[in-house]
Design an enzyme around this catalytic site. Structure first.
Site, PDB file in Angstrom:
ATOM      1  N   HIS A 192     -11.405 -14.693   2.766  1.00  0.00           N
ATOM      2  CA  HIS A 192     -12.584 -13.838   2.583  1.00  0.00           C
ATOM      3  C   HIS A 192     -13.759 -14.624   2.009  1.00  0.00           C
ATOM      4  CE1 HIS A 192      -9.919  -9.968   2.398  1.00  0.00           C
ATOM      5  NE2 HIS A 192      -9.742 -10.682   3.495  1.00  0.00           N
ATOM      6  N   ASP A 203      -6.356 -14.664   8.192  1.00  0.00           N
ATOM      7  CA  ASP A 203      -5.103 -14.489   7.440  1.00  0.00           C
ATOM      8  C   ASP A 203      -4.004 -15.445   7.910  1.00  0.00           C
ATOM      9  OD1 ASP A 203      -6.223 -12.390   5.903  1.00  0.00           O
ATOM     10  OD2 ASP A 203      -5.694 -10.909   7.411  1.00  0.00           O
ATOM     11  N   ASP A 227     -11.717 -12.519   9.951  1.00  0.00           N
ATOM     12  CA  ASP A 227     -10.640 -12.736   8.981  1.00  0.00           C
ATOM     13  C   ASP A 227      -9.358 -13.121   9.718  1.00  0.00           C
ATOM     14  OD1 ASP A 227      -9.355 -12.665   6.530  1.00  0.00           O
ATOM     15  OD2 ASP A 227      -8.946 -10.523   6.636  1.00  0.00           O
ATOM     16  N   ASP A 274       2.364   1.731   3.408  1.00  0.00           N
ATOM     17  CA  ASP A 274       3.279   0.726   3.970  1.00  0.00           C
ATOM     18  C   ASP A 274       4.717   1.226   3.789  1.00  0.00           C
ATOM     19  OD1 ASP A 274       1.106  -0.941   4.354  1.00  0.00           O
ATOM     20  OD2 ASP A 274       1.477  -2.124   2.547  1.00  0.00           O
ATOM     21  N   GLU A 292      -9.469 -13.715  -2.216  1.00  0.00           N
ATOM     22  CA  GLU A 292      -8.660 -14.140  -1.063  1.00  0.00           C
ATOM     23  C   GLU A 292      -9.304 -15.355  -0.407  1.00  0.00           C
ATOM     24  OE1 GLU A 292      -7.029 -11.266   1.682  1.00  0.00           O
ATOM     25  OE2 GLU A 292      -7.587 -12.517   3.387  1.00  0.00           O
ATOM     26  N   GLU A 328     -10.923  -6.853  -4.891  1.00  0.00           N
ATOM     27  CA  GLU A 328     -10.909  -7.874  -3.825  1.00  0.00           C
ATOM     28  C   GLU A 328     -12.149  -7.749  -2.951  1.00  0.00           C
ATOM     29  OE1 GLU A 328      -7.319  -7.869  -1.540  1.00  0.00           O
ATOM     30  OE2 GLU A 328      -8.200  -9.055   0.079  1.00  0.00           O
ATOM     31  N   MET A 377       2.606  -5.757  -7.678  1.00  0.00           N
ATOM     32  CA  MET A 377       1.267  -5.238  -7.356  1.00  0.00           C
ATOM     33  C   MET A 377       1.382  -4.091  -6.355  1.00  0.00           C
ATOM     34  SD  MET A 377      -1.033  -5.377  -4.640  1.00  0.00           S
ATOM     35  CE  MET A 377      -1.652  -6.800  -3.749  1.00  0.00           C
ATOM     36  N   ASP A 430      -4.937 -13.681  -3.490  1.00  0.00           N
ATOM     37  CA  ASP A 430      -4.446 -13.541  -2.113  1.00  0.00           C
ATOM     38  C   ASP A 430      -4.550 -14.893  -1.423  1.00  0.00           C
ATOM     39  OD1 ASP A 430      -3.934 -10.889  -2.500  1.00  0.00           O
ATOM     40  OD2 ASP A 430      -5.337 -10.155  -0.990  1.00  0.00           O
ATOM     41  N   LYS A 479     -14.732  -8.910   0.279  1.00  0.00           N
ATOM     42  CA  LYS A 479     -14.754  -9.423   1.656  1.00  0.00           C
ATOM     43  C   LYS A 479     -16.156  -9.149   2.187  1.00  0.00           C
ATOM     44  CE  LYS A 479     -12.115  -9.116   5.950  1.00  0.00           C
ATOM     45  NZ  LYS A 479     -11.071  -8.397   6.694  1.00  0.00           N
ATOM     46  N   HIS A 526       0.876  -1.169   0.000  1.00  0.00           N
ATOM     47  CA  HIS A 526       0.000   0.000   0.000  1.00  0.00           C
ATOM     48  C   HIS A 526       0.915   1.221   0.000  1.00  0.00           C
ATOM     49  CE1 HIS A 526      -2.350  -3.035   2.274  1.00  0.00           C
ATOM     50  NE2 HIS A 526      -3.400  -2.479   1.718  1.00  0.00           N
ATOM     51  N   ASP A 542      -1.275 -13.186   1.385  1.00  0.00           N
ATOM     52  CA  ASP A 542      -1.843 -12.112   2.202  1.00  0.00           C
ATOM     53  C   ASP A 542      -2.214 -12.720   3.549  1.00  0.00           C
ATOM     54  OD1 ASP A 542      -2.891  -9.903   3.268  1.00  0.00           O
ATOM     55  OD2 ASP A 542      -4.648  -9.766   1.977  1.00  0.00           O
TER      56      ASP A 542
HETATM   57  C1  GLT Z   1      -5.703  -5.576   4.304  1.00  0.00           C
HETATM   58  C2  GLT Z   1      -6.728  -6.596   3.910  1.00  0.00           C
HETATM   59  C3  GLT Z   1      -6.298  -7.447   2.774  1.00  0.00           C
HETATM   60  C4  GLT Z   1      -6.115  -6.677   1.515  1.00  0.00           C
HETATM   61  C5  GLT Z   1      -5.014  -5.701   1.590  1.00  0.00           C
HETATM   62  C6  GLT Z   1      -4.979  -4.886   0.337  1.00  0.00           C
HETATM   63  S1  GLT Z   1      -5.047  -4.745   2.992  1.00  0.00           S
HETATM   64  O1  GLT Z   1      -4.655  -6.172   4.983  1.00  0.00           O
HETATM   65  O2  GLT Z   1      -7.016  -7.401   5.050  1.00  0.00           O
HETATM   66  O3  GLT Z   1      -7.135  -8.513   2.558  1.00  0.00           O
HETATM   67  O4  GLT Z   1      -5.753  -7.586   0.503  1.00  0.00           O
HETATM   68  O5  GLT Z   1      -5.594  -3.656   0.483  1.00  0.00           O
HETATM   69 MN    MN Z   2      -7.889 -11.303   4.909  1.00  0.00          MN
HETATM   70 MN    MN Z   3      -6.316  -9.598   0.851  1.00  0.00          MN
END
Ligand code: GLT
Ligand code: MN
Ligand code: MN
Length: 389
Positions: free
Chosen positions: A223, A260, A258, A60, A220, A184, A91, A248, A186, A57, A289
Site C-alpha cells: 500500500h 499482495d 495492489d 471470513d 502494509e 491501515e 488480530m 501487513d 491505502k 474478518h 497479508d
Molecule cells: C483486504 C485488504 C487488506 C486488509 C485486510 C484487512 S482486507 O484484503 O486488501 O489490505 O489488510 O481488512
Molecule cells: Mn494489499
Molecule cells: Mn492489508
C-alpha cells in the site's frame, strides 16, 4: 546453508489472514481458479508449516447472514481447531467493504443508516475477535473514499470516521476487551481515492482522536509502495512514534494496483532493512497479508505461505550477518564519526546553548570534505544479499 536454517516456528510469531491463504485467485477480470478452503483446514495447514496464528474478518469465518445458532456452532468448532493445533488469533477486523451496503463507504457513507450499520457490524465483530482471544483490532477502510468529490465533503468524512473510532474505543474499554486499534492506509483501490491514503496521514489523524493512546497503525508494504513511498522509512516513523501496533507484510511490483505478492519476492533490499528494523524494535506478530499467484493450485498456496516465512527468516539471517560484518561496522563507525567538540547531543534550547552554537568555528569547506564511503557500504550490503559475502 540448508533450508533447515530457515524453518519457521511459533516463536517467530508468523500469522496469516484467513483471506490470504483462502484467496481463490479472483480478480476484476477473472473468476476463481482454485477451490475454497475451510478455516479449519487453513488452521491445520498453517500450523503444520510453523505459523503462530491466523487473523480474520468477521465474515471470513461466519457468513454475513448466519443465524446466531450457526454463528455459535462455527465459532465453537473453530476454537476447537485452534486448540487442537496450538494456533492463536492475535488480530481481528471487520469486513466493511464487500457487501453492496458499503458501496459508498462504511463509517464515511453519506447515509447515517449505513454508518450505524457499519458501527453495529464492527461491535459484533469486536465481540467475535475478543471471544477468539484477539488483542489487536485492524481498521482498513477500503470503501472510505470517493470517485466523485462533488458528492462528499472530505472534512465531513473525516469527522464521521473520527466519531466512529472514538465510539469504538469507548466500546472496547466498556467491554473490557483491551484492544489496541491499528489503522491501515491505502491510497486507492477499490475506491478512486481512499481517505487517509498513507500511514503518515493516519498518524496525523490518530493524534486528533479522544483515545489516541489506544490507536496505532498497521502499515502494509504494497500500500505504501503504491504511493511511491519507502516502506522502511514509513515503518521507522511509526516505530519512533510508538505507533507500530501491527504490520501487513507482502510485496509489490512498483506503484500499480495492489498486488499482495509473496513477502520478499520483489523488493529485496528494502525488505532487508525492514526486517532488520523489526528485529531490533518490534515485538508484535509478523502478519502476511498476501496471496498466492492466480496460476497456483492448493499446493502452490502452501508453497506461497512457506515462502513468505522463509524469506523473512533469510532476511533476518542476512541482517545478523550485516550487523556482525567487521568491514561494514568499521565503515559505519567512520561514517558516523565527527570531531569530538561537535559530538555532544544538541540538548534542549537555552540561550547559553544557542550563543555557544552561534560562536562555533564551523568550517563548511572542511565539513563538506568529509569522505562518505556509501558506494562501498551499499556494495557490501548487496554482496550479502546476493549471498557472495
Ligand atoms: C483486504 C485488504 C487488506 C486488509 C485486510 C484487512 S482486507 O484484503 O486488501 O489490505 O489488510 O481488512
Ligand atoms: Mn494489499
Ligand atoms: Mn492489508
Amino acid at each position: 546453508m540448508t533450508s533447515n536454517n530457515f524453518k519457521p516456528n511459533p516463536e517467530h510469531k508468523f500469522t496469516f489472514g484467513l483471506w490470504t491463504v483462502g484467496n481463490r485467485g479472483r480478480d476484476p477480470f477473472g473468476d476463481a481458479t482454485r477451490p475454497s478452503l475451510s478455516p479449519i483446514k487453513m488452521v491445520k495447514e498453517l500450523s503444520r508449516l510453523g505459523a503462530y496464528g491466523v487473523n480474520l474478518h468477521d465474515n471470513d469465518l461466519v457468513r454475513i447472514d448466519a443465524s446466531p445458532e450457526e454463528r455459535n456452532r462455527i465459532v465453537r468448532e473453530f476454537k476447537q481447531a485452534l486448540d487442537d493445533h496450538g494456533m492463536k488469533v492475535p488480530m481481528a477486523t471487520t469486513n466493511l467493504f464487500y457487501d453492496p451496503v458499503f458501496k459508498d463507504g462504511a463509517f464515511t457513507s453519506n447515509d447515517p443508516g449505513v454508518r450505524l450499520y457499519a458501527l453495529q457490524k464492527t461491535m459484533r465483530s469486536m465481540d467475535l475477535g475478543a471471544e477468539l482471544g484477539a488483542h489487536i483490532y485492524v481498521f482498513w477502510g477500503g470503501r472510505e473514499g470517493a470517485e466523485v468529490d462533488a458528492a462528499k465533503d472530505p472534512r465531513e468524512a473525516l469527522k464521521w470516521n473520527r466519531e466512529a473510532l472514538n465510539f469504538l474505543c469507548e466500546y472496547s474499554m466498556a467491554c473490557g476487551y483491551d484492544y489496541k486499534f491499528a489503522l491501515e492506509a491505502k491510497p486507492n483501490e477499490p475506491r478512486g481515492d481512499i481517505y487517509l491514503p498513507t500511514t503518515g496521514a493516519m498518524l496525523g489523524f490518530i493524534a486528533t482522536l479522544d483515545h489516541a493512546e489506544m490507536v496505532g497503525v498497521n502499515p502494509e508494504v504494497g500500500h505504501e509502495q503504491m504511493s511511491g513511498l519507502n516502506f522502511y522509512h514509513v515503518v521507522a516513523q511509526a516505530i519512533e512514534a510508538g505507533k507500530l501496533f501491527h504490520i501487513d507484510l507482502n510485496d509489490q511490483k512498483g506503484p500499480r494496483f495492489d498486488q499482495d505478492l509473496r513477502f520478499g519476492s520483489e523488493s529485496i533490499k528494502n525488505l532487508f532493512f525492514l526486517v532488520r528494523l523489526l528485529e531490533e524494535s518490534y515485538d508484535g506478530p509478523r502478519h502476511f497479508d498476501a496471496h498466492s499467484y492466480r496460476s497456483e493450485n492448493e499446493e502452490g498456496v502452501w508453497e506461497f505461505a512457506a515462502g513468505c516465512m522463509r524469506n523473512y527468516l533469510i532476511l533476518k539471517q542476512k541482517a545478523r550477518q550485516f550487523n556482525e560484518d567487521a568491514e561494514i561496522q568499521a565503515l559505519l563507525a567512520e561514517i558516523h564519526s565527527s570531531a569530538p567538540e561537535y559530538s555532544e547531543p544538541l540538548g534542549a534550547y537555552s540561550r547559553d546553548r544557542a550563543e555557544k552554537i552561534k560562536a562555533l568555528p564551523l568550517d563548511r569547506t572542511e565539513l563538506a570534505a568529509k569522505k562518505l564511503p556509501y558506494e562501498r557500504l551499499d556494495q557490501l550490503t548487496v554482496d550479502i544479499l546476493f549471498g557472495v559475502r
